[in-house]
Design a protein around this motif. Structure first.
Motif, PDB file in Angstrom:
ATOM      1  N   LYS A  59       0.825  -1.266  -0.097  1.00 20.51           N
ATOM      2  CA  LYS A  59      -0.001  -0.088   0.179  1.00 20.51           C
ATOM      3  C   LYS A  59       0.808   1.208   0.256  1.00 20.51           C
ATOM      4  O   LYS A  59       0.578   2.040  -0.368  1.00 20.51           O
ATOM      5  CB  LYS A  59      -1.253  -0.270   0.785  1.00 20.51           C
ATOM      6  N   ALA A  60       2.225   1.264   0.314  1.00 13.58           N
ATOM      7  CA  ALA A  60       3.280   2.152   0.097  1.00 13.58           C
ATOM      8  C   ALA A  60       3.504   2.545  -0.882  1.00 13.58           C
ATOM      9  O   ALA A  60       3.590   3.661  -0.705  1.00 13.58           O
ATOM     10  CB  ALA A  60       4.188   1.940   1.406  1.00 13.58           C
ATOM     11  N   ALA A  61       3.286   1.714  -1.410  1.00 13.13           N
ATOM     12  CA  ALA A  61       4.702   2.077  -3.015  1.00 13.13           C
ATOM     13  C   ALA A  61       2.207   2.092  -3.691  1.00 13.13           C
ATOM     14  O   ALA A  61       3.243   3.429  -5.046  1.00 13.13           O
ATOM     15  CB  ALA A  61       4.543   0.561  -3.714  1.00 13.13           C
ATOM     16  N   VAL A  62       1.343   2.244  -3.240  1.00  9.62           N
ATOM     17  CA  VAL A  62       0.403   2.822  -4.129  1.00  9.62           C
ATOM     18  C   VAL A  62       0.311   4.370  -3.665  1.00  9.62           C
ATOM     19  O   VAL A  62      -0.376   4.865  -4.648  1.00  9.62           O
ATOM     20  CB  VAL A  62      -1.371   1.827  -3.614  1.00  9.62           C
ATOM     21  N   LEU A  63       0.808   4.934  -3.044  1.00  4.90           N
ATOM     22  CA  LEU A  63       0.765   5.490  -2.033  1.00  4.90           C
ATOM     23  C   LEU A  63       1.538   6.546  -2.607  1.00  4.90           C
ATOM     24  O   LEU A  63       1.769   7.423  -3.335  1.00  4.90           O
ATOM     25  CB  LEU A  63       0.580   5.920  -0.586  1.00  4.90           C
ATOM     26  N   MET A  64       2.679   6.053  -2.738  1.00  6.47           N
ATOM     27  CA  MET A  64       3.414   6.593  -3.408  1.00  6.47           C
ATOM     28  C   MET A  64       3.420   7.094  -5.103  1.00  6.47           C
ATOM     29  O   MET A  64       3.376   8.227  -5.374  1.00  6.47           O
ATOM     30  CB  MET A  64       5.019   6.030  -3.799  1.00  6.47           C
ATOM     31  N   GLU A  65       3.113   5.906  -5.483  1.00 11.21           N
ATOM     32  CA  GLU A  65       2.306   6.392  -7.312  1.00 11.21           C
ATOM     33  C   GLU A  65       1.748   8.011  -6.855  1.00 11.21           C
ATOM     34  O   GLU A  65       1.361   8.365  -7.909  1.00 11.21           O
ATOM     35  CB  GLU A  65       2.516   4.810  -7.819  1.00 11.21           C
ATOM     36  N   ALA A  66       0.492   7.596  -6.198  1.00  7.41           N
ATOM     37  CA  ALA A  66      -0.855   8.063  -6.331  1.00  7.41           C
ATOM     38  C   ALA A  66      -0.062   9.284  -5.665  1.00  7.41           C
ATOM     39  O   ALA A  66      -0.818  11.015  -6.282  1.00  7.41           O
ATOM     40  CB  ALA A  66      -2.045   7.651  -5.568  1.00  7.41           C
ATOM     41  N   PHE A  67       0.296   9.530  -4.763  1.00 13.49           N
ATOM     42  CA  PHE A  67       0.948  11.034  -4.816  1.00 13.49           C
ATOM     43  C   PHE A  67       1.691  12.102  -5.968  1.00 13.49           C
ATOM     44  O   PHE A  67       1.973  12.591  -6.200  1.00 13.49           O
ATOM     45  CB  PHE A  67       1.645  11.090  -3.567  1.00 13.49           C
ATOM     46  N   LEU A  68       2.417  11.240  -5.812  1.00 13.01           N
ATOM     47  CA  LEU A  68       2.961  11.720  -7.492  1.00 13.01           C
ATOM     48  C   LEU A  68       2.480  11.908  -8.135  1.00 13.01           C
ATOM     49  O   LEU A  68       2.657  13.051  -9.253  1.00 13.01           O
ATOM     50  CB  LEU A  68       4.500  10.666  -7.232  1.00 13.01           C
ATOM     51  N   ASP A  69       1.499  11.352  -8.840  1.00 14.83           N
ATOM     52  CA  ASP A  69       0.650  12.254  -9.315  1.00 14.83           C
ATOM     53  C   ASP A  69      -0.492  12.928  -9.678  1.00 14.83           C
ATOM     54  O   ASP A  69      -0.981  13.584  -9.890  1.00 14.83           O
ATOM     55  CB  ASP A  69      -0.453  10.244 -10.167  1.00 14.83           C
TER      56      ASP A  69
END
Length: 215
Positions: A59-69
Motif C-alpha cells: 500500500k505504501a507503493a500505491v500511495l507513493m505513485e498516487a501522490f506523485l500523480d
C-alpha cells in the motif's frame, strides 16, 4: 450492420489506475495510513485486490505513485493558471528569479506553506514521511522522487544568487536550503504552532540576515 470493437485494454488499465490512485488518497485522508488497506483501496476503486498486487508490492507503493500523480496533475493545473512556484512536493516548475532573492524565497516558501496545509495533500505527505522512517526502501524513494527534485530547484536559485553577488561565494547551497525548509517541516510535523505565510517570511529574513547583530 453493427460494428464490434475490441475493448481497449490500455484505456481500461488507465481508468483502473486512476480509480486506485483516487481511492488510496481518499482513504488515507479519511481514515489515516494505518487503517488504510489494500482491500479497502480495491473496494473503493471497484477493482480486485489482485489487480493492485499485480501493479504494486504494498500500500505504501500505491500511495507513493498516487501522490506523485497528484503532484504532476497539480503542477499542470498551476502551469495552466500561469503559476510557476515550486512547492515542497516538487510539483512546481522552478523558483522565480526576479533579481530579489528574499522576495523569491518568500514566494516559494509561502507556496510550500499552502501545500503543506492543503487537506488534499497533507495526509498522504505525512503518511509517506512517517512510513519512510521505518521503511528504508520507501524512505529512499521518498527522497529521490519527491524531495530531491524540489531541493534542486532551491540549489539552482541559490547558485544564481551567488553568481549575482547576492549570496556569499563560500555558502553551500544544499546546506543553505535546509535553513529554509527544515523549520517549516519541523513545525508542520510536530504541529507545534500554525504554519503561516508570516512564519515563512520570517524564516527567509532570519536565514538571509543572520541572527548576530550587524555593525
Amino acid at each position: 450492420m453493427s460494428s464490434h470493437r475490441t475493448p481497449d485494454s490500455s484505456r481500461r488499465s488507465d481508468r483502473s489506475r486512476r480509480a486506485i490512485y483516487d481511492a488510496a488518497l481518499a482513504l488515507v485522508g479519511e481514515t489515516g495510513y494505518a487503517r488504510t488497506t489494500i482491500e479497502g483501496i480495491a473496494a473503493r476503486a471497484g477493482v480486485g485486490k489482485q489487480t493492485i498486487y499485480r501493479w504494486w508490492p504494498s500500500k505504501a507503493a500505491v500511495l507513493m505513485e498516487a501522490f506523485l500523480d497528484l503532484a504532476a496533475r497539480q503542477a499542470e493545473e498551476a502551469a495552466g493558471a500561469g503559476e510557476g512556484d515550486a512547492g515542497e512536493g516538487g510539483g512546481g516548475h522552478g523558483i522565480p528569479d526576479t533579481g530579489d532573492l528574499a522576495a523569491d524565497l518568500k514566494s516559494v516558501l509561502r507556496a510550500t506553506v499552502d501545500e503543506l496545509n492543503d487537506p488534499v495533500t497533507e495526509a498522504p505527505t505525512r503518511a509517506l514521511a512517517a512510513e519512510g522512517i521505518v521503511d528504508p526502501v520507501l524512505g529512499a524513494q521518498f527522497v529521490e522522487r519527491l524531495l530531491d527534485p524540489s531541493m534542486q530547484l532551491y540549489v539552482t536559485r541559490l547558485r544564481a544568487a551567488q553568481e549575482a553577488g547576492d549570496l556569499r561565494a563560500d555558502v553551500d547551497p544544499r546546506v543553505a536550503l535546509e535553513l529554509l525548509i527544515a523549520p517549516l517541516t519541523h513545525r508542520w510535523l510536530l504541529r507545534t504552532l500554525p504554519l503561516t505565510h508570516a512564519y515563512a517570511d520570517t524564516i527567509v529574513d532570519y536565514a538571509l540576515g543572520g541572527l548576530s547583530p550587524r555593525p
